[in-house]
Design a protein around this motif. Structure first.
Motif, short mmCIF file in Angstrom:
data_model
loop_
_atom_site.label_atom_id
_atom_site.label_comp_id
_atom_site.label_asym_id
_atom_site.label_seq_id
_atom_site.Cartn_x
_atom_site.Cartn_y
_atom_site.Cartn_z
N ASP A 88 -6.05 8.76 0.78
CA ASP A 88 -5.09 9.31 -0.18
C ASP A 88 -3.64 8.92 0.10
O ASP A 88 -2.83 8.88 -0.82
N SER A 112 7.24 -0.87 -0.17
CA SER A 112 6.19 -0.55 -1.14
C SER A 112 5.52 -1.82 -1.67
O SER A 112 4.30 -1.84 -1.88
N TYR A 128 -2.65 1.34 -6.29
CA TYR A 128 -1.60 2.30 -6.63
C TYR A 128 -0.81 2.62 -5.36
O TYR A 128 -1.39 2.90 -4.31
N GLY A 130 2.54 5.10 -4.42
CA GLY A 130 3.55 6.06 -4.87
C GLY A 130 4.56 6.35 -3.78
O GLY A 130 4.19 6.63 -2.64
N THR A 146 1.83 7.62 -1.13
CA THR A 146 0.51 7.95 -1.64
C THR A 146 -0.15 6.66 -2.11
O THR A 146 0.51 5.76 -2.65
N ARG A 148 -3.34 7.08 -3.64
CA ARG A 148 -4.18 7.61 -4.71
C ARG A 148 -3.36 8.69 -5.40
O ARG A 148 -2.73 9.52 -4.74
N SER A 149 -3.35 8.66 -6.72
CA SER A 149 -2.49 9.58 -7.47
C SER A 149 -2.82 11.04 -7.22
O SER A 149 -1.98 11.92 -7.44
N ILE A 150 -4.03 11.33 -6.74
CA ILE A 150 -4.44 12.71 -6.50
C ILE A 150 -3.52 13.38 -5.47
O ILE A 150 -3.36 14.60 -5.45
N ASN A 152 -0.26 12.84 -5.16
CA ASN A 152 1.13 12.89 -5.60
C ASN A 152 1.68 14.30 -5.75
O ASN A 152 2.74 14.64 -5.22
N LYS A 153 0.97 15.13 -6.50
CA LYS A 153 1.49 16.44 -6.86
C LYS A 153 1.80 17.27 -5.62
O LYS A 153 2.90 17.86 -5.51
N HIS A 156 4.77 15.55 -3.39
CA HIS A 156 6.06 15.65 -4.06
C HIS A 156 6.55 17.10 -4.09
O HIS A 156 7.75 17.35 -3.94
#
Length: 310
Positions: A88, A112, A128, A130, A146, A148-150, A152-153, A156
């Protein structure tokens, strides 16, 4: 740094590829060099960075290009130093002089971008990446991304809520009468400037944002009794742009190598030529909760030579 070139697409260029239009309009750019400039992230159309040479342009569109992108050197993906890695997110030890993410002039040479190429080389299609937080280009140390976008929340939100703890080692040159002793804090509010950087805000200024930095004296690094250099640890309660640098300078002990806030070129003396571009600020510790399991995580980076007690 050269000034960017700016122009509008004329009706005659309607429907041309961006590459062909640049080769037509910019002296010294052939089609191959134009394509290279675009892929390096040095071209904007209507304020959006475009990296595909075959994109078609329309009359009236505004084009801005930074030719120095052609000279940017990539960061070899194999040079990335992973402090921690899982499916992740990753934690990387950033070298000094490397931006975390693309800068205005180019996307080449940033951390990045190198991570994207590293994942591609490992067989991941359209990876991906982030950016969770930033670290000044001249600084070094721990940065989390990150992959994997999972994730992110959670990450952040931890950063936004100041629950991601960050510890730094810095080397400073105190001004006369401003030598820090023991522990001290600075809560001077900061105003972010449109041209970059920050200034200390005055009471009642609506532009000023709250900022709190804690400093702790580690010991003497070097220098004579009349002009010492000291090592400090710092921890952020907030995460404003250039917060540690601005607060350290405000308290009278600018960071070695900080030409923006040091004022008098602090950091040039007794530093090897190869190190003149670096800022003696190192993100040594990073603590946060795992974005999926919630488990407490703590990471630490090795100190650079300048950050160790003699």
């Amino acid at each position: 740094m050269t000034s960017p070139k700016r122009f509008r697409v004329v009706p005659l260029e309607q429907g041309m590829s961006l590459r062909n239009m640049l080769a037509r309009r910019v002296r010294g750019l052939d089609r191959d060099r134009a394509a290279e400039l675009i892929r390096a992230g040095g071209v904007y159309v209507n304020r959006l960075r475009v990296r595909l040479p075959q994109v078609l342009v329309a009359a009236g569109e505004r084009v801005v290009l930074y030719t120095e992108a052609l000279d940017a050197q990539p960061l070899p993906p194999e040079d990335l130093v992973f402090v921690h890695r899982e499916q992740d997110f990753v934690v990387i030890d950033k070298p000094a002089g490397v931006p975390v993410s693309p800068v205005r002039e180019t996307a080449v040479g940033c951390l990045s971008e190198a991570l994207i190429h590293r994942l591609e080389a490992e067989g991941i299609t359209r990876p991906y990446v982030g950016v969770v937080h930033r670290l000044d280009r001249g600084a070094s140390g721990l940065v989390v991304f990150t992959i994997r976008s999972i994730a992110n929340k959670s990450l952040h939100k931890q950063f936004r809520d100041h629950r991601m703890r960050r510890g730094y080692r810095l080397r400073v040159r105190p001004r006369p009468g401003c030598e820090p002793a023991g522990e001290l804090s600075c809560d001077a509010p900061l105003i972010k400037l449109s041209e970059g950087g920050v200034v200390i805000g005055k009471p009642g200024d609506g532009r000023a944002k709250a900022a709190l930095t804690h400093f702790r004296l580690v010991g003497a690094a070097s220098g004579s009794a009349s002009d010492p250099e000291l090592l400090l640890d710092a921890e952020l309660e907030t995460g404003r742009t250039h917060q540690i640098r601005a607060h350290a300078a405000h308290l009278g002990f600018p960071i070695v190598g900080d030409h923006r806030y040091g004022g008098d070129g602090a950091g040039d003396r007794d530093i090897a030529p190869a190190q003149l571009d670096r800022l003696c600020l190192h993100a040594q510790r990073l603590d946060f909760e795992h974005p999926v399991s919630g488990a407490a995580l703590a990471f630490e980076a090795k100190l650079p030579a300048w950050g160790k007690l003699p």
